[in-house]
Motif scaffolding. Sequence first.
Motif, PDB file in Angstrom:
ATOM      1  N   LYS A   1      -6.782 -26.701   0.792  1.00  0.00           N
ATOM      2  CA  LYS A   1      -6.550 -26.804  -0.657  1.00  0.00           C
ATOM      3  C   LYS A   1      -5.037 -26.947  -0.820  1.00  0.00           C
ATOM      4  O   LYS A   1      -4.330 -25.970  -1.040  1.00  0.00           O
ATOM      5  CB  LYS A   1      -7.045 -25.551  -1.375  1.00  0.00           C
TER       6      LYS A   1
ATOM      7  N   TYR B   1     -14.407 -25.554  -6.446  1.00  0.00           N
ATOM      8  CA  TYR B   1     -13.277 -26.115  -5.702  1.00  0.00           C
ATOM      9  C   TYR B   1     -13.624 -27.360  -4.879  1.00  0.00           C
ATOM     10  O   TYR B   1     -12.840 -27.772  -4.038  1.00  0.00           O
ATOM     11  CB  TYR B   1     -12.625 -25.052  -4.799  1.00  0.00           C
TER      12      TYR B   1
ATOM     13  N   LYS C   1      -5.269 -29.208 -10.455  1.00  0.00           N
ATOM     14  CA  LYS C   1      -5.664 -27.821 -10.742  1.00  0.00           C
ATOM     15  C   LYS C   1      -5.924 -27.609 -12.229  1.00  0.00           C
ATOM     16  O   LYS C   1      -5.275 -28.204 -13.075  1.00  0.00           O
ATOM     17  CB  LYS C   1      -4.567 -26.855 -10.306  1.00  0.00           C
TER      18      LYS C   1
ATOM     19  N   GLN D   1     -11.075 -29.969  -5.430  1.00  0.00           N
ATOM     20  CA  GLN D   1      -9.715 -29.597  -5.042  1.00  0.00           C
ATOM     21  C   GLN D   1      -9.523 -29.433  -3.541  1.00  0.00           C
ATOM     22  O   GLN D   1      -8.399 -29.405  -3.060  1.00  0.00           O
ATOM     23  CB  GLN D   1      -9.329 -28.282  -5.721  1.00  0.00           C
TER      24      GLN D   1
END
Length: 119
Positions: A69, A58, A75, A61
């Motif tokens: 997030k 992540y 995604k 992101q």
Amino acid sequence: MLTQEYGAIFVGNVANSKLIKTKMAKSTLDAGWSSLKTILEYKSDCAGVMYEEVNESYTTQTCSSCGEKPPSRPKGIAGLGIREWICSECGTVHDRNVNAAKNILALGHERLAVGIPSL
């Protein structure tokens, strides 16, 4: 040069075995990611520089400015083509790679702050 300039080097734990099963297989093998990490670790050890692999999940992101997030983040597989995005929480414009690098650095610093457990 890197080990002479920096006291700590943090890299993401990119799994070569997973990347070579994707469309990026040839690029991954050509780039020699595994060799690069091995050389960096060896050179860091010789120079007395901290070398640590951190979990990079992540990192592309998560907003490196506010830590959220947001829904506006890229995604999944479809998001891999999105190279730039805007955080809907704080409005920061992110280049995907630069954002990931900032997050990996922050994760490395967090591990230094709390102490890296012995394996």
